[in-house]
Design an enzyme around this catalytic site. Structure first.
Site, PDB file in Angstrom:
ATOM      1  N   LEU A  41       0.843  -1.202   0.000  1.00 39.16           N
ATOM      2  CA  LEU A  41       0.000   0.000   0.000  1.00 39.16           C
ATOM      3  C   LEU A  41       0.883   1.259   0.000  1.00 39.16           C
ATOM      4  CD1 LEU A  41      -2.616  -1.338   2.548  1.00 39.16           C
ATOM      5  CD2 LEU A  41      -3.071  -0.783   0.148  1.00 39.16           C
ATOM      6  N   GLY A 118      -7.561  -3.910 -10.605  1.00 40.83           N
ATOM      7  CA  GLY A 118      -9.007  -3.790 -10.787  1.00 40.83           C
ATOM      8  C   GLY A 118      -9.357  -3.195 -12.141  1.00 40.83           C
ATOM      9  N   ASP A 318      -3.860  12.144  -7.936  1.00 41.89           N
ATOM     10  CA  ASP A 318      -3.089  12.528  -9.122  1.00 41.89           C
ATOM     11  C   ASP A 318      -3.816  12.273 -10.445  1.00 41.89           C
ATOM     12  OD1 ASP A 318      -0.983  13.186  -7.467  1.00 41.89           O
ATOM     13  OD2 ASP A 318       0.476  11.846  -8.429  1.00 41.89           O
ATOM     14  N   MET A 324      -0.144  17.613  -8.351  1.00 43.36           N
ATOM     15  CA  MET A 324       0.119  16.205  -8.034  1.00 43.36           C
ATOM     16  C   MET A 324       0.936  16.142  -6.753  1.00 43.36           C
ATOM     17  SD  MET A 324       0.776  14.378 -11.668  1.00 43.36           S
ATOM     18  CE  MET A 324      -0.542  14.172 -12.868  1.00 43.36           C
ATOM     19  N   HIS A 450      11.957  33.080  20.706  1.00 46.02           N
ATOM     20  CA  HIS A 450      13.322  33.480  20.393  1.00 46.02           C
ATOM     21  C   HIS A 450      14.307  32.527  21.071  1.00 46.02           C
ATOM     22  CE1 HIS A 450      16.761  36.055  19.592  1.00 46.02           C
ATOM     23  NE2 HIS A 450      17.132  35.874  20.858  1.00 46.02           N
TER      24      HIS A 450
HETATM   25  P1  FAD Z   1      -0.428   7.042  -6.395  1.00 45.41           P
HETATM   26  O1  FAD Z   1       0.370   7.281  -5.193  1.00 45.41           O
HETATM   27  O2  FAD Z   1       0.261   6.969  -7.701  1.00 45.41           O
HETATM   28  O3  FAD Z   1      -1.229   5.681  -6.111  1.00 45.41           O
HETATM   29  C1  FAD Z   1      -2.027   5.057  -7.054  1.00 45.41           C
HETATM   30  C2  FAD Z   1      -1.989   3.576  -6.782  1.00 45.41           C
HETATM   31  O4  FAD Z   1      -2.991   2.947  -7.565  1.00 45.41           O
HETATM   32  C3  FAD Z   1      -0.675   2.903  -7.173  1.00 45.41           C
HETATM   33  O5  FAD Z   1      -0.114   2.230  -6.073  1.00 45.41           O
HETATM   34  C4  FAD Z   1      -1.057   1.946  -8.284  1.00 45.41           C
HETATM   35  O6  FAD Z   1      -0.337   0.730  -8.234  1.00 45.41           O
HETATM   36  C5  FAD Z   1      -2.519   1.701  -8.012  1.00 45.41           C
HETATM   37  N1  FAD Z   1      -3.285   1.329  -9.190  1.00 45.41           N
HETATM   38  C6  FAD Z   1      -3.341   1.973 -10.388  1.00 45.41           C
HETATM   39  N2  FAD Z   1      -4.211   1.355 -11.218  1.00 45.41           N
HETATM   40  C7  FAD Z   1      -4.714   0.312 -10.529  1.00 45.41           C
HETATM   41  C8  FAD Z   1      -5.660  -0.708 -10.843  1.00 45.41           C
HETATM   42  N3  FAD Z   1      -6.278  -0.745 -12.026  1.00 45.41           N
HETATM   43  N4  FAD Z   1      -5.949  -1.631  -9.899  1.00 45.41           N
HETATM   44  C9  FAD Z   1      -5.331  -1.596  -8.677  1.00 45.41           C
HETATM   45  N5  FAD Z   1      -4.440  -0.658  -8.323  1.00 45.41           N
HETATM   46  C10 FAD Z   1      -4.137   0.273  -9.234  1.00 45.41           C
HETATM   47  N6  FAD Z   1       4.221  14.644  -3.191  1.00 45.41           N
HETATM   48  C11 FAD Z   1       4.309  15.356  -2.060  1.00 45.41           C
HETATM   49  O7  FAD Z   1       3.298  15.894  -1.606  1.00 45.41           O
HETATM   50  N7  FAD Z   1       5.491  15.485  -1.388  1.00 45.41           N
HETATM   51  C12 FAD Z   1       6.625  14.927  -1.848  1.00 45.41           C
HETATM   52  O8  FAD Z   1       7.671  15.067  -1.213  1.00 45.41           O
HETATM   53  C13 FAD Z   1       6.577  14.174  -3.037  1.00 45.41           C
HETATM   54  N8  FAD Z   1       7.676  13.586  -3.517  1.00 45.41           N
HETATM   55  C14 FAD Z   1       7.602  12.842  -4.659  1.00 45.41           C
HETATM   56  C15 FAD Z   1       8.757  12.276  -5.148  1.00 45.41           C
HETATM   57  C16 FAD Z   1       8.731  11.521  -6.300  1.00 45.41           C
HETATM   58  C17 FAD Z   1       9.993  10.898  -6.814  1.00 45.41           C
HETATM   59  C18 FAD Z   1       7.498  11.330  -6.980  1.00 45.41           C
HETATM   60  C19 FAD Z   1       7.432  10.506  -8.224  1.00 45.41           C
HETATM   61  C20 FAD Z   1       6.335  11.911  -6.502  1.00 45.41           C
HETATM   62  C21 FAD Z   1       6.377  12.680  -5.335  1.00 45.41           C
HETATM   63  N9  FAD Z   1       5.241  13.299  -4.829  1.00 45.41           N
HETATM   64  C22 FAD Z   1       5.324  14.048  -3.696  1.00 45.41           C
HETATM   65  C23 FAD Z   1       3.927  13.160  -5.473  1.00 45.41           C
HETATM   66  C24 FAD Z   1       3.087  12.069  -4.748  1.00 45.41           C
HETATM   67  O9  FAD Z   1       3.800  10.870  -4.775  1.00 45.41           O
HETATM   68  C25 FAD Z   1       1.736  11.909  -5.424  1.00 45.41           C
HETATM   69  O10 FAD Z   1       1.077  13.140  -5.495  1.00 45.41           O
HETATM   70  C26 FAD Z   1       0.851  10.913  -4.666  1.00 45.41           C
HETATM   71  O11 FAD Z   1       1.475   9.667  -4.590  1.00 45.41           O
HETATM   72  C27 FAD Z   1      -0.503  10.782  -5.340  1.00 45.41           C
HETATM   73  O12 FAD Z   1      -1.277   9.822  -4.687  1.00 45.41           O
HETATM   74  P2  FAD Z   1      -2.379   8.968  -5.464  1.00 45.41           P
HETATM   75  O13 FAD Z   1      -2.921   8.033  -4.446  1.00 45.41           O
HETATM   76  O14 FAD Z   1      -3.282   9.846  -6.212  1.00 45.41           O
HETATM   77  O15 FAD Z   1      -1.568   8.136  -6.558  1.00 45.41           O
HETATM   78  P1  NAD Z   2       7.269  19.339 -12.946  1.00 49.46           P
HETATM   79  O1  NAD Z   2       6.111  19.609 -13.806  1.00 49.46           O
HETATM   80  O2  NAD Z   2       7.327  19.908 -11.593  1.00 49.46           O
HETATM   81  O3  NAD Z   2       8.611  19.829 -13.668  1.00 49.46           O
HETATM   82  C1  NAD Z   2       8.967  19.398 -14.944  1.00 49.46           C
HETATM   83  C2  NAD Z   2       9.957  20.396 -15.522  1.00 49.46           C
HETATM   84  O4  NAD Z   2      10.442  19.866 -16.745  1.00 49.46           O
HETATM   85  C3  NAD Z   2       9.327  21.739 -15.836  1.00 49.46           C
HETATM   86  O5  NAD Z   2      10.105  22.754 -15.270  1.00 49.46           O
HETATM   87  C4  NAD Z   2       9.320  21.784 -17.367  1.00 49.46           C
HETATM   88  O6  NAD Z   2       9.497  23.081 -17.880  1.00 49.46           O
HETATM   89  C5  NAD Z   2      10.499  20.896 -17.701  1.00 49.46           C
HETATM   90  N1  NAD Z   2      10.448  20.275 -19.016  1.00 49.46           N
HETATM   91  C6  NAD Z   2       9.369  19.706 -19.618  1.00 49.46           C
HETATM   92  N2  NAD Z   2       9.720  19.209 -20.830  1.00 49.46           N
HETATM   93  C7  NAD Z   2      11.046  19.462 -20.987  1.00 49.46           C
HETATM   94  C8  NAD Z   2      11.991  19.193 -22.027  1.00 49.46           C
HETATM   95  N3  NAD Z   2      11.637  18.551 -23.128  1.00 49.46           N
HETATM   96  N4  NAD Z   2      13.264  19.589 -21.857  1.00 49.46           N
HETATM   97  C9  NAD Z   2      13.643  20.247 -20.721  1.00 49.46           C
HETATM   98  N5  NAD Z   2      12.778  20.526 -19.716  1.00 49.46           N
HETATM   99  C10 NAD Z   2      11.503  20.128 -19.846  1.00 49.46           C
HETATM  100  O7  NAD Z   2       7.402  17.734 -12.911  1.00 49.46           O
HETATM  101  P2  NAD Z   2       8.329  16.756 -12.082  1.00 49.46           P
HETATM  102  O8  NAD Z   2       9.455  17.453 -11.450  1.00 49.46           O
HETATM  103  O9  NAD Z   2       8.592  15.602 -12.995  1.00 49.46           O
HETATM  104  O10 NAD Z   2       7.354  16.287 -10.931  1.00 49.46           O
HETATM  105  C11 NAD Z   2       6.122  15.619 -11.224  1.00 49.46           C
HETATM  106  C12 NAD Z   2       5.111  15.813 -10.141  1.00 49.46           C
HETATM  107  O11 NAD Z   2       5.500  15.199  -8.928  1.00 49.46           O
HETATM  108  C13 NAD Z   2       4.884  17.277  -9.836  1.00 49.46           C
HETATM  109  O12 NAD Z   2       3.509  17.519  -9.849  1.00 49.46           O
HETATM  110  C14 NAD Z   2       5.449  17.480  -8.479  1.00 49.46           C
HETATM  111  O13 NAD Z   2       4.718  18.432  -7.741  1.00 49.46           O
HETATM  112  C15 NAD Z   2       5.352  16.096  -7.850  1.00 49.46           C
HETATM  113  N6  NAD Z   2       6.460  15.978  -6.889  1.00 49.46           N
HETATM  114  C16 NAD Z   2       6.407  16.688  -5.737  1.00 49.46           C
HETATM  115  C17 NAD Z   2       7.475  16.659  -4.870  1.00 49.46           C
HETATM  116  C18 NAD Z   2       7.402  17.455  -3.621  1.00 49.46           C
HETATM  117  O14 NAD Z   2       6.334  17.895  -3.267  1.00 49.46           O
HETATM  118  N7  NAD Z   2       8.512  17.673  -2.922  1.00 49.46           N
HETATM  119  C19 NAD Z   2       8.599  15.926  -5.170  1.00 49.46           C
HETATM  120  C20 NAD Z   2       8.629  15.243  -6.353  1.00 49.46           C
HETATM  121  C21 NAD Z   2       7.539  15.272  -7.195  1.00 49.46           C
END
Ligand code: FAD
Ligand code: NAD
Length: 471
Positions: A41, A118, A318, A324, A450
């Site tokens: 999960l 699913g 997402d 996201m 402070h």
């Molecule tokens: P997900 O977490 O993607 O969960 C969806 C789940 O559904 C998955 O486990 C998938 O396997 C399952 N699923 C899909 N289709 C099916 C199906 N048909 N049947 C059964 N299961 C299925 N956000 C932050 O706020 N802070 C951060 O620091 C942050 N860091 C991040 C770092 C990275 C590297 C990445 C990639 C993302 C980060 N994010 C961060 C974004 C965050 O991970 C997402 O916004 C969040 O996970 C979204 O939750 P969700 O439940 O919508 O989707």
């Molecule tokens: P993003 O949309 O934040 O950034 C993507 C960047 O790639 C943009 O600045 C865009 O201009 C650039 N880009 C796009 N096409 C390009 C190209 N062809 N060549 C060069 N640059 C290009 O996306 P991300 O960093 O992949 O993150 C994805 C999602 O995951 C975001 O929604 C982010 O908020 C979420 N996330 C959040 C956290 C956090 O909250 N700390 C950490 C990781 C991811």
């Protein structure tokens, strides 16, 4: 199917959105099933996102600090070595502890956790291809889609998660690459660039836009962030687009050119991270069987109560509109259950914080200055640098600034933008202020302890409606 178990709610996806909805639904007394195909999960966030990235960011920062930032503090260290295998193990242990904890919480709240993929048979029936083999059918009076997102691929580059990687590969590299190119200077790109550059890789970030940080980050803050990260050793090519990639040789080579057209050059690297954004994930969900709409970016279309055009099928996280972010997904999950159970829920989309966990951290809530300017509203800006904050000074960690933007007429806070130590924690206060409709004077007249970094927050508020004391 006649053997299908009947539930009040069937949730597809056990990520942050899905599992939080499941717990809340259990608490509200709904008979709930949660279907997840990953085997654990917590979704992207717990398995390959927020949690493992923060583990590597924390420990790589510690390593980098021990290497470069101890002498002046009066700490002489001996032979410092990186044990990457152990660093990855520590990360995996955090992930495992948390995903198991979520499984326990589902059980505790009486949720049926079904391991499998699913897909819709009809608007009330979901067929699950079980991970252990076989099939199960579940029926729900309500269905919640929470299937999340996936990395957007780069045309022409084949992701193998070894040489051409997404964030998932970047969280599991068993060796520090010599040269790494990051395509996309958004949050993922900059967090992962920080980790691997601290561990010794030569990292170049190629960003299409003129500024790093991705959507939402205030331009002034983004500029400071770039300067600070560059000082830490990360190279930047902004205003540059990757036109094609070639992974047939010993090194991956990328052709890049100025975003405005013109000058072309070739960059080589051992590893290329594709971090150009994420896209909604609905593969294999059988949406065609129920006729739910997607917009032009693949997001499932919903109304304000998270309902699709089939009203008992709702969508959160997402896979639908909005930023996201894990905490946004959580808020929506709770609200969606409240809509199902009570007919009303609440998410304030104007007060969702964003945090980039680099060092220093960058965090913001509300609108940035360019957005406010474009809206035509007259505004005041107040800033306070951490270099004038006593705690930052004693901690020898003074890079950054707090920036408030408030309505010039009413003094209501429109946005707060922070780069600095602990910005990710500090933004909670700003978020509360925005949620409560506070003015900068409200914050400035609130007593802050402070010596704390939060005094920089208070003084930036003072600077917005009046004058700060210490700058
Ligand atoms: P997900 O977490 O993607 O969960 C969806 C789940 O559904 C998955 O486990 C998938 O396997 C399952 N699923 C899909 N289709 C099916 C199906 N048909 N049947 C059964 N299961 C299925 N956000 C932050 O706020 N802070 C951060 O620091 C942050 N860091 C991040 C770092 C990275 C590297 C990445 C990639 C993302 C980060 N994010 C961060 C974004 C965050 O991970 C997402 O916004 C969040 O996970 C979204 O939750 P969700 O439940 O919508 O989707
Ligand atoms: P993003 O949309 O934040 O950034 C993507 C960047 O790639 C943009 O600045 C865009 O201009 C650039 N880009 C796009 N096409 C390009 C190209 N062809 N060549 C060069 N640059 C290009 O996306 P991300 O960093 O992949 O993150 C994805 C999602 O995951 C975001 O929604 C982010 O908020 C979420 N996330 C959040 C956290 C956090 O909250 N700390 C950490 C990781 C991811």
């Amino acid at each position: 199917a006649s053997d299908a178990a009947e539930h009040d709610l069937v949730i597809i996806g056990g990520g942050v959105a899905g599992y939080v909805a499941a717990i809340k639904a259990g608490q509200e007394g709904l008979k709930t099933a949660c279907i997840e195909k990953r085997g654990t999960l917590g979704g992207t966030c717990l398995n390959v996102g927020c949690i493992p990235s923060k583990s590597l960011l924390n420990n790589s920062h510690l390593y980098h600090q021990i290497l470069h930032d101890t002498k002046k503090r009066g700490i002489e260290v001996g032979d410092v070595k990186l044990n990457l295998a152990q660093m990855l193990k520590a990360k995996d242990q955090s992930v495992e502890g948390l995903t198991k904890g979520v499984e326990f919480l589902l059980k505790k709240n009486g949720v049926d956790y079904i391991k499998g993929a699913g897909s819709f048979v009809d608007a009330n029936t979901v067929k699950v291809d079980l991970l252990d083999g076989g099939e199960q059918t579940v029926r729900g009076k309500n269905i919640l889609i929470a299937t999340g997102s996936e990395a957007t691929p780069f045309p022409g580059l084949n992701i193998d998660e070894k040489r051409i990687i997404t964030s998932t590969g970047a969280l599991a590299m068993e060796e520090v690459p010599k040269k790494m190119i990051v395509i996309g200077g958004g949050i993922i790109g900059l967090e992962m660039a920080s980790v691997w550059s601290r561990l010794g890789a030569e990292v170049t970030v190629v960003e299409f836009l003129g500024q790093i940080g991705g959507p939402g980050m205030d331009a002034e803050i983004a500029k400071q962030a770039q300067k600070i990260l560059a000082k830490q050793g990360i190279k930047f090519k902004t205003g540059t687009k990757v036109t094609k990639g070639d992974d047939s040789g010993a090194l991956v080579s990328l052709s890049v050119e100025s975003a405005k057209g013109g000058k072309e050059e070739t960059l080589d690297a051992d590893v290329v991270l594709v971090a150009i954004g994420r896209r909604p994930y609905t593969e294999g969900l059988g949406l065609e069987n129920i006729g739910i709409d997607k917009d032009d970016r693949g997001r499932l279309v919903i109304d304000q109560e998270y309902r699709t055009k089939v009203p008992h099928i709702r969508v959160v996280g997402d896979v639908t509109f909005g930023p996201m972010l894990a905490h946004k997904a959580e808020e929506e999950a709770v609200a969606a259950i409240e809509y199902i159970k009570k007919g009303h829920g609440h998410v304030n989309y104007a007060a969702i914080p964003s945090v980039m966990y680099t060092h220093p951290e960058v965090a913001w809530v509300g609108q940035n200055e360019a957005e406010i300017k474009a809206s035509g509203v007259k505004y005041n800006v107040g800033t306070f640098p951490f270099s004038a904050n006593s705690r930052a000074k004693t901690n020898l960690d003074t890079e950054g600034v707090v920036k408030f933007i408030a309505d010039a007429e009413t003094d209501r806070i429109l946005g707060v933008h922070i780069i600095g130590p602990g910005a990710g924690e500090m933004i909670a206060e700003a978020t509360l202020a925005v949620e409560y409709g506070a003015s900068s004077e409200d914050v400035a007249r609130t007593c802050h302890a402070h010596p704390t970094l939060s005094e920089a927050f208070k003084e930036a508020a003072m600077a917005t409606y009046s004058k700060p004391i210490h700058f």
